[in-house]
Design a protein around this motif. Structure first.
Motif, PDB file in Angstrom:
ATOM      1  N   LEU A 281      42.816  72.466  43.705  1.00 51.15           N
ATOM      2  CA  LEU A 281      43.182  71.789  42.461  1.00 51.15           C
ATOM      3  C   LEU A 281      43.457  70.314  42.704  1.00 51.15           C
ATOM      4  CD1 LEU A 281      45.470  74.565  41.060  1.00 51.15           C
ATOM      5  CD2 LEU A 281      43.384  73.758  39.991  1.00 51.15           C
ATOM      6  N   GLU A 282      44.081  70.041  43.849  1.00 45.92           N
ATOM      7  CA  GLU A 282      44.355  68.650  44.197  1.00 45.92           C
ATOM      8  C   GLU A 282      43.042  67.883  44.328  1.00 45.92           C
ATOM      9  OE1 GLU A 282      47.293  67.688  47.565  1.00 45.92           O
ATOM     10  OE2 GLU A 282      45.450  66.694  48.169  1.00 45.92           O
ATOM     11  N   LYS A 283      42.080  68.529  44.980  1.00 43.02           N
ATOM     12  CA  LYS A 283      40.769  67.899  45.178  1.00 43.02           C
ATOM     13  C   LYS A 283      40.087  67.649  43.828  1.00 43.02           C
ATOM     14  CE  LYS A 283      36.440  68.741  47.725  1.00 43.02           C
ATOM     15  NZ  LYS A 283      35.452  69.354  46.830  1.00 43.02           N
ATOM     16  N   ASP A 284      40.133  68.662  42.953  1.00 38.78           N
ATOM     17  CA  ASP A 284      39.516  68.510  41.633  1.00 38.78           C
ATOM     18  C   ASP A 284      40.164  67.372  40.846  1.00 38.78           C
ATOM     19  OD1 ASP A 284      37.755  70.477  42.111  1.00 38.78           O
ATOM     20  OD2 ASP A 284      38.663  71.976  40.789  1.00 38.78           O
ATOM     21  N   CYS A 285      41.485  67.279  40.912  1.00 40.25           N
ATOM     22  CA  CYS A 285      42.193  66.228  40.175  1.00 40.25           C
ATOM     23  C   CYS A 285      41.805  64.854  40.697  1.00 40.25           C
ATOM     24  CB  CYS A 285      43.702  66.400  40.280  1.00 40.25           C
ATOM     25  SG  CYS A 285      44.303  67.636  39.151  1.00 40.25           S
ATOM     26  N   LEU A 286      41.627  64.773  41.994  1.00 44.30           N
ATOM     27  CA  LEU A 286      41.244  63.503  42.590  1.00 44.30           C
ATOM     28  C   LEU A 286      39.820  63.135  42.173  1.00 44.30           C
ATOM     29  CD1 LEU A 286      42.243  61.318  44.575  1.00 44.30           C
ATOM     30  CD2 LEU A 286      41.083  62.576  46.380  1.00 44.30           C
ATOM     31  N   GLU A 287      38.929  64.121  42.200  1.00 43.48           N
ATOM     32  CA  GLU A 287      37.525  63.836  41.888  1.00 43.48           C
ATOM     33  C   GLU A 287      37.296  63.611  40.393  1.00 43.48           C
ATOM     34  OE1 GLU A 287      35.467  67.097  43.679  1.00 43.48           O
ATOM     35  OE2 GLU A 287      35.605  66.209  45.691  1.00 43.48           O
ATOM     36  N   ASN A 288      37.971  64.416  39.564  1.00 40.42           N
ATOM     37  CA  ASN A 288      37.710  64.320  38.118  1.00 40.42           C
ATOM     38  C   ASN A 288      38.560  63.268  37.421  1.00 40.42           C
ATOM     39  OD1 ASN A 288      35.813  66.354  38.155  1.00 40.42           O
ATOM     40  ND2 ASN A 288      37.331  67.961  37.834  1.00 40.42           N
TER      41      ASN A 288
ATOM     42  N   TYR B  56      47.408  77.435  39.150  1.00 42.84           N
ATOM     43  CA  TYR B  56      46.900  76.604  38.062  1.00 42.84           C
ATOM     44  C   TYR B  56      48.012  75.854  37.328  1.00 42.84           C
ATOM     45  CZ  TYR B  56      43.917  74.575  34.717  1.00 42.84           C
ATOM     46  OH  TYR B  56      43.263  73.615  34.007  1.00 42.84           O
ATOM     47  N   HIS B  57      49.178  76.479  37.247  1.00 42.10           N
ATOM     48  CA  HIS B  57      50.307  75.788  36.628  1.00 42.10           C
ATOM     49  C   HIS B  57      50.711  74.531  37.411  1.00 42.10           C
ATOM     50  CE1 HIS B  57      51.798  79.630  34.354  1.00 42.10           C
ATOM     51  NE2 HIS B  57      50.694  79.112  33.857  1.00 42.10           N
ATOM     52  N   CYS B  58      50.273  74.467  38.655  1.00 47.05           N
ATOM     53  CA  CYS B  58      50.626  73.312  39.495  1.00 47.05           C
ATOM     54  C   CYS B  58      49.527  72.253  39.500  1.00 47.05           C
ATOM     55  CB  CYS B  58      50.889  73.773  40.925  1.00 47.05           C
ATOM     56  SG  CYS B  58      52.188  74.998  41.020  1.00 47.05           S
ATOM     57  N   ALA B  59      48.482  72.457  38.713  1.00 45.66           N
ATOM     58  CA  ALA B  59      47.357  71.517  38.729  1.00 45.66           C
ATOM     59  C   ALA B  59      47.811  70.127  38.327  1.00 45.66           C
ATOM     60  CB  ALA B  59      46.256  71.997  37.787  1.00 45.66           C
ATOM     61  N   GLY B  60      47.463  69.147  39.129  1.00 48.05           N
ATOM     62  CA  GLY B  60      47.820  67.763  38.823  1.00 48.05           C
ATOM     63  C   GLY B  60      49.290  67.462  39.041  1.00 48.05           C
TER      64      GLY B  60
ATOM     65  N   MET C 279      40.278  74.773  35.557  1.00 53.27           N
ATOM     66  CA  MET C 279      40.450  76.227  35.515  1.00 53.27           C
ATOM     67  C   MET C 279      39.130  76.900  35.865  1.00 53.27           C
ATOM     68  SD  MET C 279      42.797  78.415  33.558  1.00 53.27           S
ATOM     69  CE  MET C 279      42.870  80.165  33.596  1.00 53.27           C
ATOM     70  N   LYS C 280      38.065  76.377  35.241  1.00 49.93           N
ATOM     71  CA  LYS C 280      36.752  76.951  35.497  1.00 49.93           C
ATOM     72  C   LYS C 280      36.386  76.759  36.973  1.00 49.93           C
ATOM     73  CE  LYS C 280      32.278  77.211  33.361  1.00 49.93           C
ATOM     74  NZ  LYS C 280      31.842  77.678  32.080  1.00 49.93           N
ATOM     75  N   ASN C 281      36.710  75.565  37.497  1.00 50.83           N
ATOM     76  CA  ASN C 281      36.424  75.294  38.905  1.00 50.83           C
ATOM     77  C   ASN C 281      37.177  76.246  39.812  1.00 50.83           C
ATOM     78  OD1 ASN C 281      34.772  73.230  38.320  1.00 50.83           O
ATOM     79  ND2 ASN C 281      36.190  71.595  38.878  1.00 50.83           N
ATOM     80  N   LEU C 282      38.436  76.504  39.468  1.00 50.15           N
ATOM     81  CA  LEU C 282      39.251  77.354  40.326  1.00 50.15           C
ATOM     82  C   LEU C 282      38.764  78.799  40.268  1.00 50.15           C
ATOM     83  CD1 LEU C 282      41.683  77.110  42.237  1.00 50.15           C
ATOM     84  CD2 LEU C 282      43.120  77.870  40.383  1.00 50.15           C
ATOM     85  N   MET C 283      38.311  79.214  39.080  1.00 52.70           N
ATOM     86  CA  MET C 283      37.749  80.566  38.951  1.00 52.70           C
ATOM     87  C   MET C 283      36.551  80.722  39.861  1.00 52.70           C
ATOM     88  SD  MET C 283      37.672  81.588  34.952  1.00 52.70           S
ATOM     89  CE  MET C 283      36.441  82.860  35.139  1.00 52.70           C
ATOM     90  N   GLU C 284      35.711  79.697  39.806  1.00 52.65           N
ATOM     91  CA  GLU C 284      34.510  79.733  40.613  1.00 52.65           C
ATOM     92  C   GLU C 284      34.880  79.708  42.100  1.00 52.65           C
ATOM     93  OE1 GLU C 284      31.800  76.736  39.416  1.00 52.65           O
ATOM     94  OE2 GLU C 284      30.357  77.236  40.975  1.00 52.65           O
TER      95      GLU C 284
END
Lengths: 319, 57
Positions: free
Chosen positions: A284-291, A255-259, B1-6
């Motif tokens: 996390l990479e995917k989430d950053c791209l999508e969000n 999580y510290h590496c997110a984004g 964070m919530k997404n990663l937890m899930e």
């Protein structure tokens, strides 16, 4: 790759001779096969040890953090992206760096190759002309197709050419077509699992972890003076290999590496037991791209998503 | 964070986010009640991130 190696030596010599840099960071042959080591060349004599082949998977951006010298650094696509992240995060100044860009022809997966061989590998020879590798050990010698044993992140890579450089050592290589490479197939596979299956998947993924922190040490993003796992007042996470502690470590480190993560694969490459640490960072990479429509390390002009506020940031999780 | 937890298989109901102004004391009470109720309901369903004390001989 001899042309690459020669060019790196030539440029490094010139930079050191002209006094443009105080040191050049590159790779030399490792003490074990498939593992090239980072090397700091401070004078022209050191330069001859520099090499470039398909075993240079460690991320050299890791070694410029907070340095005060003028640094020449050999950087493939992902290294250059991490240098961008470093500059954005004020870990190094742009004018301190002379980036020797290497158009990358992908790195090979040492874990995959080791698993394919019947015994311990003693040496590996690369034949660039026909794209094969010859792996030899006691009592065996096998020829592999390089394309079949690439690191997973290299096979998915969209930025083989450095995004930021002062000079390139060769012509740029052709980038892969984003239409043809499915970046997030593995992530989606996990996403489609039921919660219990997901839990079991990560349980088995991390079951081998010995908490050596090689992934953290190899990661250019993990530059905190004291990592949260090393702190003792308060102690955020236990230092045991209890599954709860192991998972806390991997979860929070990711999580510290997110984004910020550029998917360079240094964590996976450095892992002595072959854990696919990227299973978390890729999500996390995917989430950053999508969000946030964000890919890290591509430009010096934008702030990373966790560093900025936009009125249209997704917030459906806030009640 | 919530997404990663899930993503890891934790129930997303374990993590809650809320904007509460310092003037909204009643909202704070409501949210706190709701969160504790929801997390307690999950507690019986899943036991994760639970450490057992090592057995000493």
């Amino acid at each position: 790759m001899t042309t690459y190696s020669d060019k790196i030596k030539e440029i490094s010599k010139r930079l050191l001779k002209e006094g443009k840099v105080d040191l050049v960071i590159g790779f030399r042959k490792g003490s074990v096969p498939l593992m090239n080591q980072p090397m700091f060349a401070k004078n022209e004599g050191d330069v001859d040890s520099f090499v470039w082949d398909s075993n240079c998977g460690i991320n050299l951006a890791n070694y410029v953090t907070d340095r005060s010298e003028k640094i020449g650094i050999v950087a493939k696509g992902c290294d250059s992206r991490n240098l961008v992240v470093h500059i954005i995060e004020n870990k190094i100044k742009r004018d301190q760096l002379h980036i020797i860009g290497v158009p990358c022809k992908a790195m090979v997966d040492r874990h995959k190759i080791a698993a394919m061989m019947p015994g311990e590998i003693e040496s590996i020879e690369e034949n660039e002309a026909d794209g094969t590798l010859t792996v030899t050990g006691s009592g065996f010698s096998e020829t592999l197709n390089k394309a079949g044993v690439l690191q997973e992140n290299c096979a998915l890579c969209m930025h083989r050419n450095p995004v930021l450089y002062d000079e390139l050592i060769a012509e740029e290589v052709t980038e892969q077509n984003p239409e043809e490479v499915d970046q997030y197939a593995a992530v989606r596979e996990v996403e489609n699992m039921a919660p219990e299956e997901k839990w079991a998947y990560f349980d088995s993924l991390f079951s081998e972890c010995i908490r050596c922190y090689a992934c953290r040490n190899a990661c250019p993003l993990c530059y905190c003076p004291t990592c949260f796992v090393d702190e003792s007042k308060p102690q955020w996470v236990g230092k045991s290999v209890d599954p709860a502690d192991v998972r806390t470590f991997h979860f929070l480190r990711a999580y510290h590496c997110a984004g910020r993560c550029t998917d360079c694969g240094a964590c996976v490459r450095s892992c002595p037991v072959g854990i696919n640490v990227r299973a978390l960072t890729k999500k996390l990479e995917k989430d950053c791209l999508e969000n946030f429509d964000w890919k890290s390390g591509l430009t010096l002009d934008k702030r990373p998503p966790l560093d900025t506020f936009r009125p249209d940031d997704p917030e459906e999780f806030i009640k | 964070m919530k997404n990663l937890m899930e993503h890891m298989g934790l129930d997303p109901g374990r993590l809650h986010f809320s904007w509460i102004s310092s003037a909204e004391s009643t909202k704070f009470v409501d949210v706190a009640k709701k969160v504790t109720a929801e997390v307690k309901a999950l507690e019986s369903k899943e036991k994760k991130f639970v450490k057992t004390k090592p057995k000493v001989a």
